[in-house]
Design a protein around this motif. Structure first.
Motif, PDB file in Angstrom:
ATOM      1  N   ALA A  38       0.856  -1.182   0.000  1.00 50.03           N
ATOM      2  CA  ALA A  38       0.000   0.000   0.000  1.00 50.03           C
ATOM      3  C   ALA A  38       0.896   1.237   0.000  1.00 50.03           C
ATOM      4  N   VAL A  39       0.739   2.072  -1.021  1.00 44.23           N
ATOM      5  CA  VAL A  39       1.520   3.305  -1.106  1.00 44.23           C
ATOM      6  C   VAL A  39       0.869   4.356  -0.214  1.00 44.23           C
ATOM      7  N   GLN A  40       1.633   4.932   0.669  1.00 47.76           N
ATOM      8  CA  GLN A  40       1.103   5.953   1.583  1.00 47.76           C
ATOM      9  C   GLN A  40       1.052   7.292   0.844  1.00 47.76           C
ATOM     10  N   THR A  41       0.010   7.430   0.030  1.00 48.15           N
ATOM     11  CA  THR A  41      -0.114   8.619  -0.827  1.00 48.15           C
ATOM     12  C   THR A  41      -0.298   9.891  -0.014  1.00 48.15           C
ATOM     13  N   ASP A  42      -0.835   9.771   1.220  1.00 44.21           N
ATOM     14  CA  ASP A  42      -0.959  10.963   2.070  1.00 44.21           C
ATOM     15  C   ASP A  42       0.420  11.550   2.368  1.00 44.21           C
ATOM     16  N   LYS A  43       1.413  10.667   2.526  1.00 49.96           N
ATOM     17  CA  LYS A  43       2.778  11.126   2.783  1.00 49.96           C
ATOM     18  C   LYS A  43       3.344  11.840   1.555  1.00 49.96           C
ATOM     19  N   ALA A  44       2.961  11.372   0.343  1.00 53.80           N
ATOM     20  CA  ALA A  44       3.414  12.039  -0.881  1.00 53.80           C
ATOM     21  C   ALA A  44       2.865  13.457  -0.944  1.00 53.80           C
ATOM     22  N   SER A  56      18.463   3.172  -8.450  1.00 51.11           N
ATOM     23  CA  SER A  56      17.138   3.055  -9.065  1.00 51.11           C
ATOM     24  C   SER A  56      16.215   4.195  -8.679  1.00 51.11           C
ATOM     25  N   GLY A  57      16.640   5.038  -7.746  1.00 51.43           N
ATOM     26  CA  GLY A  57      15.827   6.193  -7.371  1.00 51.43           C
ATOM     27  C   GLY A  57      15.031   5.919  -6.102  1.00 51.43           C
ATOM     28  N   SER A  58      14.632   7.004  -5.433  1.00 50.18           N
ATOM     29  CA  SER A  58      13.873   6.865  -4.191  1.00 50.18           C
ATOM     30  C   SER A  58      12.388   6.725  -4.499  1.00 50.18           C
ATOM     31  N   LEU A  59      11.688   6.092  -3.583  1.00 53.22           N
ATOM     32  CA  LEU A  59      10.234   6.014  -3.699  1.00 53.22           C
ATOM     33  C   LEU A  59       9.648   7.376  -3.338  1.00 53.22           C
ATOM     34  N   PRO A  60       8.645   7.854  -4.089  1.00 55.84           N
ATOM     35  CA  PRO A  60       8.068   9.172  -3.791  1.00 55.84           C
ATOM     36  C   PRO A  60       7.267   9.192  -2.492  1.00 55.84           C
ATOM     37  N   ALA A  61       6.922   8.006  -1.988  1.00 51.54           N
ATOM     38  CA  ALA A  61       6.182   7.898  -0.732  1.00 51.54           C
ATOM     39  C   ALA A  61       6.496   6.542  -0.112  1.00 51.54           C
ATOM     40  N   PRO A  62       6.448   6.432   1.202  1.00 55.02           N
ATOM     41  CA  PRO A  62       6.691   5.131   1.837  1.00 55.02           C
ATOM     42  C   PRO A  62       5.636   4.103   1.414  1.00 55.02           C
TER      43      PRO A  62
END
Length: 609
Positions: free
Chosen positions: A58-64, A421-427
């Protein structure tokens, strides 16, 4: 008598031949390559057949959104100061950005800046607080939705780049809606160092290549006599084994080539996939002592962050407490400027570290930062944890930096992969995980193979016993049907799973259904006194509509399963759909062609049915 049997048998033979051509690469041993003029796509085995790792994230889009608001606050603050506006405070919360200015002129400046430079920002609230004006800023609904969707899309791309480092063939990485990502890594974690080392020894012995093979834990080191002999064997090994990663290749002083391989384990994969890897360079705030900051709070514009927990490698337990730091909130440099990252080892201190290279923009910023901050400490922060905070002794113009700490070899290696490979935009959060072992996968394959063989034999015996020679013709069509189905799946590059095998087993039963309908119609026509040829024509004609109705309804069900299902359900639907079309083709075209051919021979007066 009609010569239609010629085109019917010719068409069926051609389709069956194509099926065999497309199926041939899948019949070769692992690592073998079909001739260049043949199709290269293989029928690969899914997670449930060869083992591996299944993750639902689950991508924590609120953190993004929160991260974007934080950057918005910094950008608005910078823009106001450039216009010499009177800024009292810029505070970022998870939901909005509060900007406090003094005077109507500064308030007017802020409105102009927002209108000209920040078109995706709206003023949620505006009110007076004494002689100050407070603005509450948020993103527009459309832009916030774009940020959330970007976090998911970029997350998938970043995870795919990281997974590619493990050499997993045909990984499944797809969105599932509601900010979730489905990941399936077939074959990952099922490899053992002993299996790999045994294969290297046998292959090198068969090819007359001198050298040595050493296996230790999750690493295999192979020494070849020269570079040319290493190239062929190494390429074949990485093709053959899923999860075998070539870590290092170095030419020795005596001309030999030493190659180190690492085995990708499920534990490493989960840690690497879930690592946000947000890298920041920030200055340490030495204007206040750490003890005062802990007691009274950090100064405005700074915060308290902690260092990495120290782990006793012998016991695996934490040692002491993480070291606190007072860190400036201003981010001087991020991981976006990193172009390459490699694991290295400090031989003097026997410690692993990660060496980074910056792009031209990062190189200039880092050179300017170090030149202006000589004597200060620069904190290197990864996912909110201070990895190190060395003192800047002099300007560093080379565009390189290193992250040191209490890294193990695997931790340093995986951090380098994550940074490349780059960082994830959100945890991301692991919602569900399943690890299928190699033994369970082999059991599933054996059970599936046995079910197909047993089902096939039972149908063959029944048809031959009940319909005699006609039953054997139906059995031949059944065999062609299986070849065509597997060939079609191979041509599509499909992944065979347990539900897919279930679809093939179901197809085996359904494949003779059409023939049963036809044969019963033919029997009825023969009882009415028709000749064999007339009975065949009438039987096929009268059974055609029933066969079409039954199969079309099943095709509709398969289409619904495919459109609404995911993963294995779709695999079952595809196999079922192809099987239905193939069984109709072999029954209506193939078996009729055989009957017409037999009846075209002189002296044939009856049917064995």
């Amino acid at each position: 008598m009609s010569q239609g049997w010629k085109w019917r048998l010719g068409l069926v033979s051609g389709v069956a031949f194509l099926g065999l051509i497309f199926l041939f690469p899948s019949m070769l041993p692992p690592g073998s390559v079909p001739p260049a003029f043949m199709p290269q796509a293989r029928l690969s085995k899914g997670l449930d057949l060869q083992g591996g790792l299944h993750l639902e994230l689950a991508v924590q889009t609120d953190k993004a959104v929160e991260n974007s608001l934080s950057r918005l606050g910094e950008d608005v603050d910078k823009a106001l100061k450039e216009e010499r506006a009177k800024v009292r405070d810029v505070e970022t919360t998870p939901k909005n950005v509060k900007v406090v200015v003094r005077g109507e002129e500064s308030a007017s400046t802020l409105r102009s800046i927002l209108e000209e430079q920040f078109k995706n920002v709206t003023i949620e609230n505006e009110y007076d607080d004494g002689d100050k004006r407070v603005f509450v800023l948020t993103f527009t609904k459309d832009w916030e939705e774009e940020i959330r969707q970007y976090a998911i899309d970029q997350g998938i791309e970043t995870i795919r780049n990281r997974v590619d480092q493990f050499g997993v063939a045909e990984p499944v990485i797809v969105p599932r809606g509601n900010g979730e990502i489905l990941i399936q890594l077939p074959g990952l974690g099922t490899l053992s160092a002993d299996d790999v080392s045994t294969w290297f020894e046998k292959t090198m012995n068969d090819e007359g290549v001198a050298g040595s093979v050493e296996a230790a834990g999750t690493e295999v080191t192979v020494t070849f006599p020269d570079e040319s002999s290493a190239e062929t064997v190494v390429d074949e090994a990485t093709r053959r084994f899923t999860g075998l990663v070539k870590e290092q290749q170095s030419l020795q002083e005596d001309g030999s080539m030493k190659v180190t391989f690492a085995l990708a384990t499920s534990k490493r994969a989960k840690a690497l996939i879930g690592q946000t890897a947000q890298l920041e360079f920030r200055l340490v705030d030495d204007s206040v002592s750490v003890s005062d900051a802990l007691a009274n709070g950090p100064p405005r514009g700074s915060e308290i962050l902690y260092g990495k927990k120290k782990i006793d490698r012998a016991t695996g337990k934490e040692i002491g407490q993480p070291v606190p730091y007072v860190i400036s909130k201003r981010v001087m440099l991020t991981g976006e400027v990193v172009t390459n990252a490699l694991m290295s080892v400090d031989t003097n201190r026997a410690e692993y570290y990660v060496l980074m290279e910056f792009d031209s923009r990062g190189k200039n910023i880092f050179a300017e930062l170090t030149a202006d901050s000589v004597g200060k400490r620069l904190a290197i922060i990864l996912d909110g944890v201070v990895q190190s905070a060395p003192v800047i002794r002099e300007a560093i113009p080379g565009g390189r930096a290193s992250i040191s700490g209490t890294f193990t070899r695997n931790e340093a290696r995986d951090l380098a992969i994550a940074l490349r490979s780059g960082s994830l935009p959100a945890p991301v959060e692991v919602m569900h995980e399943i690890e299928v072992g190699a033994t369970l996968g082999e059991d599933s394959v054996e059970a599936g193979r046995l079910s197909i063989i047993v089902g096939f034999i039972i149908v063959v015996i029944f048809m031959a016993f009940y319909y005699k020679l006609s039953g054997l013709i139906a059995d031949m069509a059944l065999l062609l049907n299986v070849v065509i189905v597997l060939g079609a799946l191979a041509a599509l590059g499909a992944t065979l799973t347990l539900p897919g095998i279930a679809g093939i087993v179901l197809t085996v039963g359904m494949a003779v259904d059409a023939n049963v309908l036809i044969f019963e119609r033919v029997r009825e026509e023969l009882r009415l006194g028709r000749s064999p040829y007339s009975a065949i024509e009438a039987g096929y004609a009268k059974a055609f509509s029933t066969i079409m109705d039954a199969n079309i309804t099943t095709l509709i069900a398969a289409a619904v399963l495919y459109s609404l299902g995911t993963g294995p359900i779709r695999g079952f639907a595809v196999t079922l759909g192809i099987g239905i079309l193939s069984s109709m083709f072999t029954a209506i075209v193939g078996t009729r062609g055989v009957f017409e051919y037999i009846l075209s021979k002189p002296g044939v007066r009856r049917l064995s049915i």
